[in-house]
Motif scaffolding. Sequence first.
Motif, PDB file in Angstrom:
ATOM      1  N   LEU A   1      35.842  19.688  14.570  1.00  0.00           N
ATOM      2  CA  LEU A   1      34.756  20.612  14.260  1.00  0.00           C
ATOM      3  C   LEU A   1      33.724  20.025  13.305  1.00  0.00           C
ATOM      4  O   LEU A   1      32.517  20.223  13.485  1.00  0.00           O
ATOM      5  N   ALA A   2      34.183  19.287  12.287  1.00  0.00           N
ATOM      6  CA  ALA A   2      33.256  18.762  11.277  1.00  0.00           C
ATOM      7  C   ALA A   2      32.198  17.841  11.889  1.00  0.00           C
ATOM      8  O   ALA A   2      31.056  17.794  11.432  1.00  0.00           O
ATOM      9  N   GLY A   3      32.566  17.113  12.964  1.00  0.00           N
ATOM     10  CA  GLY A   3      31.621  16.202  13.595  1.00  0.00           C
ATOM     11  C   GLY A   3      31.044  16.712  14.900  1.00  0.00           C
ATOM     12  O   GLY A   3      30.326  15.976  15.595  1.00  0.00           O
ATOM     13  N   PHE A   4      31.307  17.972  15.219  1.00  0.00           N
ATOM     14  CA  PHE A   4      30.869  18.518  16.501  1.00  0.00           C
ATOM     15  C   PHE A   4      29.358  18.461  16.673  1.00  0.00           C
ATOM     16  O   PHE A   4      28.849  18.274  17.782  1.00  0.00           O
ATOM     17  N   HIS A   5      28.623  18.587  15.564  1.00  0.00           N
ATOM     18  CA  HIS A   5      27.157  18.583  15.665  1.00  0.00           C
ATOM     19  C   HIS A   5      26.600  17.204  16.003  1.00  0.00           C
ATOM     20  O   HIS A   5      25.398  17.069  16.262  1.00  0.00           O
ATOM     21  N   HIS A   6      27.469  16.183  16.006  1.00  0.00           N
ATOM     22  CA  HIS A   6      27.041  14.842  16.422  1.00  0.00           C
ATOM     23  C   HIS A   6      27.221  14.636  17.933  1.00  0.00           C
ATOM     24  O   HIS A   6      26.754  13.625  18.469  1.00  0.00           O
ATOM     25  N   TRP A   7      27.878  15.558  18.589  1.00  0.00           N
ATOM     26  CA  TRP A   7      28.052  15.450  20.032  1.00  0.00           C
ATOM     27  C   TRP A   7      26.702  15.650  20.710  1.00  0.00           C
ATOM     28  O   TRP A   7      25.875  16.443  20.237  1.00  0.00           O
ATOM     29  N   GLN A   8      26.485  14.933  21.784  1.00  0.00           N
ATOM     30  CA  GLN A   8      25.216  15.063  22.499  1.00  0.00           C
ATOM     31  C   GLN A   8      25.037  16.501  22.996  1.00  0.00           C
ATOM     32  O   GLN A   8      25.939  17.069  23.621  1.00  0.00           O
TER      33      GLN A   8
END
Length: 211
Positions: free
Chosen positions: A130-137
Amino acid sequence: MTACSGQEKLVPEWLKLPHAERGNRIGIFGGSFNPAHSGHLLVAETALKRLDLDQVWWLVTPGNPLKDHAELAPLEMRVHMTSALANHPKMRVCAHEVILGSPYTAKTIQLLKRKRPALNFVWIMGADNLAGFHHWQDWRSIVQTVPIAIIDRPGSSLATLGAPLAKAYERQRVAEEDASLLADLKPPAWTFLHSALDNTSSTGLRQKKIP
């Protein structure tokens, strides 16, 4: 989990999407599964039960664009090992992203919904993502396209508080006690499910193999 020799072949059946009946509630559990382990199984079992799903599809990706592929085991090996682990009558394992031709979740979900419009999909992921989900395309496209279930993982219970997804879609969060409704809701809709915790990780398992 059974041991793999490294010489496994990718069974053609695993390139196909699993069968499901019209209206079925399907959890999509995507990942490298390098290797799949008991923590993954706990996430899948939790989602299957708490979301009242008809099936969970383990979608083994050829390779995560955000991860180093240096230690990535062959797809054939990962699919075989995942299949051995996910030995449950309501769980299916496939590598259909090979056919779809895209490693990106947003595109995969769009294509799945186009191919199987009569199914109700939910995206399943462990809270450690979840913490890095905003880095997903096109991460916002994912949220807008399919309901999302985030399952607790060790050290990640508080991740919902500060994650961009949680902040941007705070009003669309579904209460944990109503999680069984998620698959039938129009996105954006998401929930966080607390569960038993399993400290096993793919990274830890790979490190144990290093002499």
